[in-house]
Structures are given as structure tokens and as C-alpha cells.
Design a protein around this motif. Structure first.
Motif, PDB file in Angstrom:
ATOM      1  N   PHE B  57       0.820  -1.200   0.000  1.00 34.69           N
ATOM      2  CA  PHE B  57       0.000   0.000   0.000  1.00 34.69           C
ATOM      3  C   PHE B  57       0.858   1.256   0.000  1.00 34.69           C
ATOM      4  N   GLU B  58       1.964   1.217   0.708  1.00 35.45           N
ATOM      5  CA  GLU B  58       2.834   2.399   0.724  1.00 35.45           C
ATOM      6  C   GLU B  58       3.504   2.591  -0.633  1.00 35.45           C
ATOM      7  N   THR B  59       3.795   1.474  -1.309  1.00 38.49           N
ATOM      8  CA  THR B  59       4.279   1.576  -2.691  1.00 38.49           C
ATOM      9  C   THR B  59       3.255   2.275  -3.577  1.00 38.49           C
ATOM     10  N   ALA B  60       1.978   1.923  -3.397  1.00 43.41           N
ATOM     11  CA  ALA B  60       0.923   2.542  -4.193  1.00 43.41           C
ATOM     12  C   ALA B  60       0.836   4.034  -3.914  1.00 43.41           C
ATOM     13  N   LEU B  61       1.037   4.423  -2.669  1.00 43.15           N
ATOM     14  CA  LEU B  61       0.979   5.842  -2.300  1.00 43.15           C
ATOM     15  C   LEU B  61       2.092   6.627  -2.997  1.00 43.15           C
ATOM     16  N   VAL B  62       3.301   6.076  -2.960  1.00 51.92           N
ATOM     17  CA  VAL B  62       4.434   6.740  -3.630  1.00 51.92           C
ATOM     18  C   VAL B  62       4.189   6.803  -5.135  1.00 51.92           C
ATOM     19  N   MET B  63       3.609   5.729  -5.689  1.00 59.07           N
ATOM     20  CA  MET B  63       3.332   5.700  -7.122  1.00 59.07           C
ATOM     21  C   MET B  63       2.308   6.767  -7.515  1.00 59.07           C
ATOM     22  N   ALA B  64       1.328   7.015  -6.650  1.00 54.49           N
ATOM     23  CA  ALA B  64       0.337   8.052  -6.944  1.00 54.49           C
ATOM     24  C   ALA B  64       0.999   9.422  -7.021  1.00 54.49           C
ATOM     25  N   VAL B  65       1.862   9.732  -6.064  1.00 53.94           N
ATOM     26  CA  VAL B  65       2.504  11.053  -6.046  1.00 53.94           C
ATOM     27  C   VAL B  65       3.420  11.219  -7.252  1.00 53.94           C
ATOM     28  N   LEU B  66       4.253  10.183  -7.531  1.00 52.06           N
ATOM     29  CA  LEU B  66       5.206  10.307  -8.638  1.00 52.06           C
ATOM     30  C   LEU B  66       4.495  10.385  -9.985  1.00 52.06           C
ATOM     31  N   GLY B  67       3.413   9.630 -10.147  1.00 52.54           N
ATOM     32  CA  GLY B  67       2.677   9.679 -11.407  1.00 52.54           C
ATOM     33  C   GLY B  67       2.025  11.027 -11.636  1.00 52.54           C
ATOM     34  N   PHE B  68       1.484  11.621 -10.577  1.00 51.90           N
ATOM     35  CA  PHE B  68       0.876  12.956 -10.712  1.00 51.90           C
ATOM     36  C   PHE B  68       1.926  13.985 -11.116  1.00 51.90           C
ATOM     37  N   VAL B  69       3.076  13.948 -10.452  1.00 50.83           N
ATOM     38  CA  VAL B  69       4.127  14.926 -10.770  1.00 50.83           C
ATOM     39  C   VAL B  69       4.597  14.741 -12.210  1.00 50.83           C
ATOM     40  N   ALA B  70       4.744  13.482 -12.646  1.00 53.67           N
ATOM     41  CA  ALA B  70       5.217  13.230 -14.011  1.00 53.67           C
ATOM     42  C   ALA B  70       4.213  13.720 -15.044  1.00 53.67           C
ATOM     43  N   THR B  71       2.922  13.446 -14.803  1.00 54.09           N
ATOM     44  CA  THR B  71       1.920  13.871 -15.774  1.00 54.09           C
ATOM     45  C   THR B  71       1.846  15.391 -15.874  1.00 54.09           C
ATOM     46  N   VAL B  72       1.892  16.071 -14.721  1.00 55.21           N
ATOM     47  CA  VAL B  72       1.817  17.535 -14.744  1.00 55.21           C
ATOM     48  C   VAL B  72       3.050  18.126 -15.413  1.00 55.21           C
ATOM     49  N   ALA B  73       4.221  17.508 -15.178  1.00 57.28           N
ATOM     50  CA  ALA B  73       5.436  18.034 -15.808  1.00 57.28           C
ATOM     51  C   ALA B  73       5.379  17.883 -17.311  1.00 57.28           C
ATOM     52  N   VAL B  74       4.923  16.716 -17.804  1.00 57.74           N
ATOM     53  CA  VAL B  74       4.862  16.522 -19.256  1.00 57.74           C
ATOM     54  C   VAL B  74       3.813  17.432 -19.880  1.00 57.74           C
ATOM     55  N   ALA B  75       2.673  17.622 -19.189  1.00 62.86           N
ATOM     56  CA  ALA B  75       1.633  18.494 -19.730  1.00 62.86           C
ATOM     57  C   ALA B  75       2.129  19.938 -19.794  1.00 62.86           C
ATOM     58  N   ALA B  76       2.845  20.387 -18.768  1.00 68.01           N
ATOM     59  CA  ALA B  76       3.382  21.752 -18.798  1.00 68.01           C
ATOM     60  C   ALA B  76       4.434  21.897 -19.880  1.00 68.01           C
ATOM     61  N   TYR B  77       5.222  20.847 -20.099  1.00 67.63           N
ATOM     62  CA  TYR B  77       6.225  20.918 -21.163  1.00 67.63           C
ATOM     63  C   TYR B  77       5.561  20.986 -22.532  1.00 67.63           C
ATOM     64  N   LEU B  78       4.490  20.219 -22.720  1.00 67.84           N
ATOM     65  CA  LEU B  78       3.807  20.251 -24.015  1.00 67.84           C
ATOM     66  C   LEU B  78       3.149  21.597 -24.259  1.00 67.84           C
ATOM     67  N   ARG B  79       2.681  22.234 -23.202  1.00 64.76           N
ATOM     68  CA  ARG B  79       1.934  23.466 -23.399  1.00 64.76           C
ATOM     69  C   ARG B  79       2.847  24.660 -23.553  1.00 64.76           C
ATOM     70  N   ARG B  80       3.935  24.732 -22.767  1.00 66.74           N
ATOM     71  CA  ARG B  80       4.729  25.954 -22.744  1.00 66.74           C
ATOM     72  C   ARG B  80       6.136  25.787 -23.293  1.00 66.74           C
ATOM     73  N   GLY B  81       6.562  24.534 -23.507  1.00 65.91           N
ATOM     74  CA  GLY B  81       7.917  24.322 -23.998  1.00 65.91           C
ATOM     75  C   GLY B  81       8.955  24.287 -22.905  1.00 65.91           C
ATOM     76  N   ARG B  82       8.558  24.552 -21.669  1.00 64.50           N
ATOM     77  CA  ARG B  82       9.470  24.414 -20.539  1.00 64.50           C
ATOM     78  C   ARG B  82       8.635  23.966 -19.343  1.00 64.50           C
ATOM     79  N   ILE B  83       9.309  23.498 -18.313  1.00 58.93           N
ATOM     80  CA  ILE B  83       8.572  22.913 -17.195  1.00 58.93           C
ATOM     81  C   ILE B  83       8.388  23.926 -16.078  1.00 58.93           C
ATOM     82  N   MET B  84       9.469  24.595 -15.687  1.00 56.06           N
ATOM     83  CA  MET B  84       9.338  25.567 -14.606  1.00 56.06           C
ATOM     84  C   MET B  84       8.811  26.890 -15.169  1.00 56.06           C
ATOM     85  N   PRO B  85       7.997  27.625 -14.452  1.00 55.62           N
ATOM     86  CA  PRO B  85       7.467  28.896 -14.947  1.00 55.62           C
ATOM     87  C   PRO B  85       8.541  29.990 -15.011  1.00 55.62           C
TER      88      PRO B  85
END
Lengths: 139, 85
Positions: B57-85
Motif C-alpha cells: 500500500f505504501e508503494t501505491a501511495l508513492v506511485m500516486a505522487v510520482l505519477g501525478f508529478v510526471a503527468t503535470v510536468a509533461v503536460a506543462a512541457y507540451l503546453r509551454r515548452g518548458r517545465i518551470m514557470p
């Protein structure tokens, strides 16, 4: 008469069926925004049911409420809509024809993000304040 | 019942992987990866129920956080061409 074990199995199968429906929507639906809708809604409900099943199982086994599933459910319900909205904005940025057409019938020229909407609103206000013939941008 | 649920979730992961391999645009692939990690999280929770263990279960918790961060980073990269604002 339902024992907790039956209820756990039922909730787990129900959640798995909803997860399968979300993935089926990803494969079968035609447009990207439809796929995003299907995946987000169905997967959230399915994982919620599976987490509820896990909470019931470990609460019944160890006696006393097990709360780490509630933590995971809150985390997932807070993050999945955010990532879905980021994905939708990225898709509308890369393919602007996916979104609805603007109300005045012209083709979309600005980016459909916050900057585009703001400049569009400012342009509308300037056009209506100019009063050159057509004063109403929305017939 | 838990085994049936694990089979159904595995079928859902196969369907998401199909869209990941076939997807015409890059957003389709990102969406398929997002669904794939949510499905893997559900499978890990089901495995924890089947094996009577809290470790997964703790593995699943870590996987949820890492997957969210990865998806948001890729979406921001696709939209703006860079990740950090």
C-alpha cells in the motif's frame, strides 16, 4: 446476509469493472477530449471503490479503522482532476481545432489559455466601446 | 473475488497499453500512461488485499505522487515548452 469478506470482494470487482470501462473508453472513443473524460471519471470511481474495499478488509481484520486508504483516496481525488485539466489545456494548445469555435464565427487565433482569454475579453471590450457601426459582438 | 478483480484490472492495463502503443498524438500517449499508472495502483492495492500485507500500500501511495508529478510536468512541457514557470 453479507459478511465483510463478501462486501470486500463485491467492491473490488465493481471497482475493477469501472477501471476496465475507463480503459475501454480510452481505446474506443473517437476524440481526444472524449477519451480524457472517460479515463478520468471511470478510473477515479474504480480506484475509489477498490480503496474502500481495502479499507474495509484491513479494518475487519485488524479491528479498528484503517485510515491510510482514506489518505490515498484524498490524494487521488485531488490530483487526478488537476492532471486531467493540465492535459486538456496542453491538447487545446497543440490542436486548437479540438475546442469549441469562438462565438463570432472567426477562427481561433490566440492561445486558449489564460493569456488568450484575457486578450480576447479585452478586444471585445474595446470593440464594444469603439461604437463603429457594429457595437454588439454577439448577434 | 479478489482474483477476478485482479484479472479485470490486468485487462484494463492491456487496453491502456494498446492506446499507448497506437496513439496518434503525443497527448494520447501521455493520457494512456496516466491511466496505466492509476490502473497499476489499483492492482497493487488488490494485491495487498490478496496477500494480506500492508507493504504494497505504501508503494501505491508513492506511485500516486510520482505519477501525478510526471503527468503535470509533461503536460506543462507540451503546453509551454518548458517545465518551470
Amino acid at each position: 446476509m453479507t459478511s465483510p469478506t463478501d462486501l470486500v470482494g463485491l467492491l473490488a470487482v465493481l471497482g475493477a469493472v469501472f477501471v476496465l470501462l475507463g480503459s475501454l473508453g480510452i481505446v474506443k472513443l473517437s476524440s481526444y477530449l472524449l477519451r480524457l473524460h472517460a479515463a478520468t471519471k471511470a478510473s477515479t470511481l474504480g480506484v475509489g471503490a477498490i480503496l474502500l474495499a481495502s479499507a474495509l478488509h484491513f479494518s475487519a481484520r485488524e479491528g479498528g479503522a484503517s485510515l491510510i486508504e482514506v489518505l490515498a483516496a484524498i490524494l487521488l481525488f485531488a490530483t487526478v482532476p488537476v492532471s486531467a485539466q493540465m492535459l486538456a489545456r496542453a491538447a487545446l494548445h497543440m490542436h486548437p481545432h479540438l475546442g469549441p469555435p469562438p462565438p463570432d464565427g472567426k477562427s481561433r487565433q490566440t492561445e486558449p489559455g489564460d493569456d488568450g482569454e484575457r486578450s480576447q475579453a479585452m478586444g471585445t471590450r474595446r470593440r464594444s466601446a469603439g461604437s463603429e457601426g457594429q457595437s454588439t459582438p454577439y448577434p | 473475488m479478489i482474483a477476478i478483480a485482479m484479472f479485470i484490472t490486468g485487462a484494463a492495463m492491456v487496453l491502456a497499453a494498446l492506446r499507448l502503443l497506437r496513439g496518434p498524438t503525443i497527448e494520447d500517449r501521455v493520457l494512456a500512461l496516466d491511466t496505466l499508472y492509476v490502473d497499476a495502483l489499483a492492482l497493487l492495492v488488490l494485491m495487498g488485499i490478496a496477500l494480506e500485507s500492508r507493504v504494497y500500500f505504501e508503494t501505491a501511495l508513492v506511485m500516486a505522487v510520482l505519477g501525478f508529478v510526471a503527468t503535470v510536468a509533461v503536460a506543462a512541457y507540451l503546453r509551454r515548452g518548458r517545465i518551470m514557470p
